[in-house]
Design an enzyme around this catalytic site. Structure first.
Site, PDB file in Angstrom:
ATOM      1  CE  LYS A   1     -41.275   2.548 -18.959  1.00 17.48           C
ATOM      2  NZ  LYS A   1     -42.279   2.675 -17.901  1.00 17.48           N
TER       3      LYS A   1
ATOM      4  CG  ASN B   1     -41.223   5.557 -23.478  1.00 16.44           C
ATOM      5  OD1 ASN B   1     -41.989   5.903 -24.374  1.00 16.44           O
ATOM      6  ND2 ASN B   1     -41.568   5.564 -22.206  1.00 16.44           N
TER       7      ASN B   1
ATOM      8  CG  HIS C   1     -49.754   1.857 -19.655  1.00 20.30           C
ATOM      9  ND1 HIS C   1     -49.940   3.204 -19.873  1.00 20.30           N
ATOM     10  CD2 HIS C   1     -48.432   1.703 -19.356  1.00 20.30           C
ATOM     11  CE1 HIS C   1     -48.779   3.840 -19.724  1.00 20.30           C
ATOM     12  NE2 HIS C   1     -47.870   2.952 -19.401  1.00 20.30           N
TER      13      HIS C   1
END
Length: 453
Positions: A123, A146, A192
């Site tokens: 990302k 982020n 996650h």
């Protein structure tokens, strides 16, 4: 501008979590005249509240987490690090109050097109690459989200800027009105799992990126990842692939990345050799970045030089040094199994000294067995997950349980020979021994640079 969503009607809001994102949200709300109740379980001494600490329209609930929403609140902005099962958030939902991500707040005030980028891996690099390609094409760009600078912190300013925004699953869990002009889902792997109860829930969070897009928007998807390729979207669907031709998007034809579109002849986007960053995963990142940039009108002619000039981000397969014919790489950002696999793919067979371990994030380590057996000369295991990885990999490569990075670096330095590479790509989070992946990467680099030349 009139913001999207309910914010134009808010008079008082809770900002839950006063880290970087929460503070940016609080400042944006205050700049629009909205009173703020700031909530954080940390005491004031551990927070950098700046001017908000002296603002009479900011109330602070610190050192604890209240179970109920204060009276007179119109909505809650939640920082990505706050789990959504907290009692205050449950109370807000019972009262039918909006619970929204900081990125949603920023989007409401963004006076320019927004690009959203998510995925399990790549990302940050893709976000930075997209920003670089657009900037080379003459666009004024804000690289945010982020990757480090919250969207809420950069929306004030000249209109017409492009906001290239990295988005985690945590940020996407609570979006309601977020509609990016172009959006990409790069890949999907187990990650996650302490937050998302299973892969389906994780994928649901990622899919939210596309939920509000319309037919004149663009959705960029990885055709080589079956879970990603199957995602349904309302926007124009553009695929990227290293393995096959696609009808709308781009694909690798020998060493050329070719753009295809219905009714148009195929054309060159860039050459694989243009890319300065090593690794097949970075070729995929560049393909996604090119399609996102094309969605805003960037011309392909600028892509090759811009890709050649882009040197990458810290701790993402970062070359640290070459010493006595051995090249050392810092891939501390490789915090899950898929990320480490992608990094390993780009190395020669049998020439890698691999440092693995930390706090396990989910998935079966034996997924790496075939690749480690082919690529690794030796494996050095550190942290909480050392034995877990050792049990999965002992049969395919010599594995040493060394415990920590200092011992791993010393052992690799003693055993690597000219032509080998030493790769820190832990496939784990860092929190058993470090505050974050960047701290782990900096420690690794300092150890490597301290080796006698």
């Amino acid at each position: 501008m009139t913001p999207a969503g309910p914010f134009q009607e808010w008079r008082r809001a809770v900002v839950y979590g006063l880290g970087v994102s929460g503070l940016a949200a609080a400042r944006l709300l205050r700049s629009r005249g909205v009173a703020v109740v700031g909530v954080d379980r940390r005491p004031a001494a551990e927070l950098d509240l700046g001017e908000l600490a002296a603002d009479a329209a900011v109330e602070l609930e610190l050192g604890a987490e209240p179970a109920a929403v204060p009276a007179g609140v119109d909505g809650v902005v939640v920082s990505p690090g706050v789990p959504l099962d907290r009692p205050l958030l449950a109370d807000a939902r019972r009262r039918d109050l909006p619970v929204l991500a900081e990125v949603e707040l920023g989007f409401a005030f963004a006076a320019g097109p927004v690009i959203g980028i998510t995925g399990s891996n790549g990302k940050s690099t893709t976000t930075a690459l997209t920003g670089a390609l657009l900037a080379a094409g003459g666009f004024e760009v804000e690289v945010c989200g982020n990757i480090g600078v919250p969207l809420s912190a950069v929306v004030d300013g000249a209109p017409g800027r492009v906001f290239v925004t990295e988005l985690s699953s945590f940020q996407l869990e609570t979006v309601r009105c977020f509609r990016p002009r172009a959006a990409a889902l790069l890949n999907l792997s187990v990650d996650h799992q302490d937050r998302h109860a299973g892969l389906d829930r994780y994928l649901d969070a990622k899919r939210a990126l596309f939920a509000n897009q319309l037919a004149d928007d663009v959705a960029v998807l990885n055709a080589d990842d079956p879970l990603v390729a199957a995602v349904a979207v309302n926007a124009r669907r553009r695929l990227f692939s290293r393995r096959r031709r696609v009808e709308d998007g781009c694909y690798l034809d020998r060493e050329t990345v070719v753009e295809a579109a219905p009714g148009a002849a195929p054309s060159t986007l860039f050459e694989a050799a243009d890319l300065a960053l090593p690794g097949v995963h970075n070729l995929e990142n560049a393909m996604a970045a090119a399609l996102l940039s094309r969605a805003l009108g960037a011309q392909a002619a600028v892509f090759g030089p811009a890709l050649g000039a882009f040197q990458g981000l810290p701790h993402r397969l970062e070359r640290v040094r070459e010493l006595r014919g051995v090249v050392w790489y810092d891939d501390s950002k490789g915090t899950n199994l898929a990320a480490t696999a992608k990094s390993l793919e780009g190395f020669e067979d049998g020439a890698v000294h691999l440092i693995l371990g930390g706090r396990h994030k989910g998935g079966e380590p034996d997924q790496l067995a075939e690749l480690v057996g082919r690529k690794a000369r030796r494996v050095y295991l550190v942290g909480e997950a050392a034995e877990l990885f050792g049990a999965a990999l002992d049969a395919v490569a010599p594995c040493e349980r060394v415990g920590d990075l200092a011992r791993a670096v010393a052992a690799a330095a003693a055993q690597a020979r000219p032509g080998d590479s030493v790769l820190l790509s832990p496939a784990c989070a860092s929190f058993d021994q470090y505050n974050n992946f960047a701290e782990r990467g900096r420690h690794f680099q300092s150890l490597v640079r301290a080796l006698d030349g």
